[in-house]
Design a protein around this motif. Structure first.
Motif, PDB file in Angstrom:
ATOM      1  N   HIS A 248       0.950  -1.273  -0.119  1.00  0.00           N
ATOM      2  CA  HIS A 248      -0.074  -0.228   0.020  1.00  0.00           C
ATOM      3  C   HIS A 248       0.930   1.175  -0.032  1.00  0.00           C
ATOM      4  CE1 HIS A 248      -3.455  -2.603   0.827  1.00  0.00           C
ATOM      5  NE2 HIS A 248      -2.615  -3.063   1.666  1.00  0.00           N
ATOM      6  N   ASN A 250       2.636   4.448   1.088  1.00  0.00           N
ATOM      7  CA  ASN A 250       2.949   5.096   2.373  1.00  0.00           C
ATOM      8  C   ASN A 250       2.653   6.562   2.522  1.00  0.00           C
ATOM      9  OD1 ASN A 250       4.140   6.051   4.874  1.00  0.00           O
ATOM     10  ND2 ASN A 250       6.156   4.814   4.223  1.00  0.00           N
ATOM     11  N   PRO A 251       1.727   6.863   3.502  1.00  0.00           N
ATOM     12  CA  PRO A 251       1.001   8.278   3.745  1.00  0.00           C
ATOM     13  C   PRO A 251       2.158   9.353   3.709  1.00  0.00           C
ATOM     14  CG  PRO A 251      -0.028   6.632   5.169  1.00  0.00           C
ATOM     15  CD  PRO A 251       1.284   5.833   4.733  1.00  0.00           C
ATOM     16  N   VAL A 252       3.149   8.725   4.050  1.00  0.00           N
ATOM     17  CA  VAL A 252       4.362  10.030   4.158  1.00  0.00           C
ATOM     18  C   VAL A 252       4.853  10.642   2.657  1.00  0.00           C
ATOM     19  CG1 VAL A 252       6.355   8.378   4.097  1.00  0.00           C
ATOM     20  CG2 VAL A 252       6.532  10.457   5.191  1.00  0.00           C
ATOM     21  N   TYR A 253       4.467   9.880   1.557  1.00  0.00           N
ATOM     22  CA  TYR A 253       4.511  10.272   0.284  1.00  0.00           C
ATOM     23  C   TYR A 253       3.726  11.153  -0.162  1.00  0.00           C
ATOM     24  CZ  TYR A 253       8.585   6.898   0.393  1.00  0.00           C
ATOM     25  OH  TYR A 253       9.588   5.815   0.381  1.00  0.00           O
ATOM     26  N   ILE A 254       2.355  11.198   0.416  1.00  0.00           N
ATOM     27  CA  ILE A 254       1.181  11.780  -0.473  1.00  0.00           C
ATOM     28  C   ILE A 254       1.238  13.285  -0.578  1.00  0.00           C
ATOM     29  CG2 ILE A 254      -1.204  12.436  -0.010  1.00  0.00           C
ATOM     30  CD1 ILE A 254      -1.482   9.662   1.189  1.00  0.00           C
ATOM     31  N   LYS A 255       1.910  14.002   0.485  1.00  0.00           N
ATOM     32  CA  LYS A 255       2.336  15.545   0.203  1.00  0.00           C
ATOM     33  C   LYS A 255       3.132  15.942  -1.146  1.00  0.00           C
ATOM     34  CE  LYS A 255       1.008  17.321   4.702  1.00  0.00           C
ATOM     35  NZ  LYS A 255       1.381  18.041   5.668  1.00  0.00           N
ATOM     36  N   LYS A 258       1.391  15.138  -4.387  1.00  0.00           N
ATOM     37  CA  LYS A 258       0.559  16.309  -4.808  1.00  0.00           C
ATOM     38  C   LYS A 258       1.259  17.435  -5.220  1.00  0.00           C
ATOM     39  CE  LYS A 258      -3.198  15.301  -1.360  1.00  0.00           C
ATOM     40  NZ  LYS A 258      -3.815  15.996  -0.321  1.00  0.00           N
ATOM     41  N   ASP A 286      -8.027  14.891  -0.551  1.00  0.00           N
ATOM     42  CA  ASP A 286      -7.541  13.707  -0.491  1.00  0.00           C
ATOM     43  C   ASP A 286      -7.861  12.712  -1.689  1.00  0.00           C
ATOM     44  OD1 ASP A 286     -10.025  13.133   0.123  1.00  0.00           O
ATOM     45  OD2 ASP A 286      -9.613  12.069   1.871  1.00  0.00           O
ATOM     46  N   LYS A 323      -9.686   7.882  -4.019  1.00  0.00           N
ATOM     47  CA  LYS A 323      -9.014   8.341  -2.875  1.00  0.00           C
ATOM     48  C   LYS A 323      -7.453   8.033  -3.212  1.00  0.00           C
ATOM     49  CE  LYS A 323     -12.415   9.376  -0.146  1.00  0.00           C
ATOM     50  NZ  LYS A 323     -12.609  10.564   0.460  1.00  0.00           N
ATOM     51  N   MET A 325      -5.281   7.267  -1.029  1.00  0.00           N
ATOM     52  CA  MET A 325      -4.689   6.262  -0.370  1.00  0.00           C
ATOM     53  C   MET A 325      -5.017   4.772  -1.195  1.00  0.00           C
ATOM     54  SD  MET A 325      -2.701   6.829   2.076  1.00  0.00           S
ATOM     55  CE  MET A 325      -2.692   5.207   2.722  1.00  0.00           C
ATOM     56  N   ASN A 326      -5.909   4.922  -2.164  1.00  0.00           N
ATOM     57  CA  ASN A 326      -6.343   3.648  -2.858  1.00  0.00           C
ATOM     58  C   ASN A 326      -5.301   3.321  -4.053  1.00  0.00           C
ATOM     59  OD1 ASN A 326      -8.358   2.973  -1.201  1.00  0.00           O
ATOM     60  ND2 ASN A 326      -9.807   4.090  -2.827  1.00  0.00           N
TER      61      ASN A 326
END
Length: 410
Positions: A248, A250-255, A258, A286, A323, A325-326
């Motif tokens: 899945h 890693n949320p740390v990469y989302i910013k 974007k 998001d 989303k 995260m998906n």
């Protein structure tokens, strides 16, 4: 089989969110380096999305390789996404970011030439035929699933045969972009183009005389001056394959992801979900906004004068969202730098907005070629007079296959 695939695609479409359903929000929508206020600029936003070239599954085209499939439904979605990211680079190259498509407007000649590059014909330089057959050199059989890195390698090879668009394609390795290598690639390619192209000065002829003699064949058969005078920088298509997690994202990469959509050089992102490839062009909050290739349309043939009915090449419904995260953790980022100043500006943005603000970096940007890497050797066009698909066997030895970096779990 096509009926089964169509039913599956319709199920995908039913469960996709629509932009019209977005909540009333103050957050800006970012589309390939442009931002919009959804409350006051919704029509401009939709016009922007509608202007992107949209490539989907097609059916009833000439069989690939003469005896292969006549439709890419069920297997060609990542190839179609690769076409879309490249088409956006060509639109920026020839028409600019501010160009908009109009349903009832006469398009510029350059637009029609771009579209011809992607028609489902064996003689179009970036057709499904060319891409699928060039993929054989990457270890992919015709009709097999692709990942973003494999598509990037295919585009890099096919671009060598494309003199009109004249792009330098750089695909990063090991999550690392090397500035020195890119500048070598773009400047060396530009010098080689000057030597080989009738657009460049030769012998005692000046640039003006050489340009006067340079003519290119348009889709309609008319002749015109070479649209791209010689320069010291070959326009860059930069593709960065990444894996932003194991199973899945890693949320740390989302910013950081974007931030890429905010850059004026952005071409979007290749990625998706397992077995489903999408072309991501922006985000709001998001959620990622994307163009979906999972619609099967009948092949479009050019008319006698070279014009093409282009209605089906623009997604005229509201764009889809998912989303963030998906998102499958394996993606490929795309950027276009028309000149060296543009590339230097991109490097500055990456340093300021991605590298300095993150403890866990999405990718690295380094000045010099790593000493432990093999020497960087810019690819050169094989000495043949046609595009790559007809020369798979002869070019296999010219191109060393990159290490597999499959993106989608199949």
């Amino acid at each position: 089989m096509e009926a089964v695939l169509a039913k599956y695609e319709n199920q995908i479409n039913v469960f996709s969110d629509l932009l019209e359903d977005l909540p009333d929000t103050e957050e800006p929508v970012w589309i390939l380096g442009e931002h919009y206020d959804i409350k006051t600029e919704k029509s401009e936003l939709l016009s922007d999305v509608r202007s992107r070239l949209w490539f989907t599954y097609r059916k009833k085209f000439c069989p690939i390789g003469g005896t292969g499939p006549s439709s890419d439904a069920g297997w060609g979605c990542m190839l179609r996404c690769g076409q879309m990211i490249l088409a956006q680079a060509l639109v920026l190259r020839h028409l600019g970011r501010a160009w908009r498509w109009g349903k009832d407007e006469i398009p510029p000649e350059e637009y029609m030439k771009i579209l011809h590059c992607f028609l489902d014909r064996k003689d179009s330089c970036y057709s499904i035929h060319q891409m699928a057959q060039m993929g054989v050199g990457e270890g992919k059989s015709v009709g097999e699933w692709y990942g973003p890195n494999t598509v990037a390698q295919v585009l890099k090879k096919l671009a060598l045969f494309d003199d009109w668009n004249s792009l330098a394609v750089y695909v990063s390795m090991d999550n690392t972009v090397v500035i020195e290598d890119i500048k070598m690639l773009c400047k060396l390619s530009s010098r080689n183009r000057l030597k080989a192209s009738p657009c460049g000065p030769s012998d005692q002829k000046g640039i003006g005389e050489a340009l006067a003699q340079c003519a290119t064949q348009s889709p309609g058969g008319s002749l015109g001056l070479c649209p791209h005078p010689p320069s010291s920088w070959k326009p860059l298509l930069l593709i960065i394959p990444l894996r932003m997690g194991i199973n899945h994202i890693n949320p740390v990469y989302i910013k950081a992801l974007k931030e890429c959509f905010k850059m004026p050089q952005s071409l979007g992102v290749l990625g998706g979900k397992p077995n489903l490839a999408y072309y991501f062009i922006g985000y709001i909050g998001d959620e990622l906004i994307y163009l979906d290739p999972h619609t099967t349309q009948t092949v479009v043939e050019p008319e006698g004068n070279g014009s093409v009915d282009d209605q089906s090449y623009h997604c005229q419904r509201t764009p889809r969202r998912m989303k963030v995260m998906n998102l499958d953790p394996s993606v490929a980022l795309g950027f276009f730098c028309k000149n060296e100043v543009d590339f230097d500006s991109w490097c500055t943005l990456v340093q300021q907005e991605i590298l300095k603000k993150r403890t866990l970096r999405m990718f690295e940007l380094v000045e010099k070629h790593p000493p432990h890497w093999p020497p960087f050797v810019p690819p050169t066009k094989p000495d043949v007079q046609t595009t790559g698909a007809e020369f798979i066997e002869s070019t296999d030895k010219l191109f060393e296959s990159e290490e597999e970096f499959e993106i989608l779990n199949v």
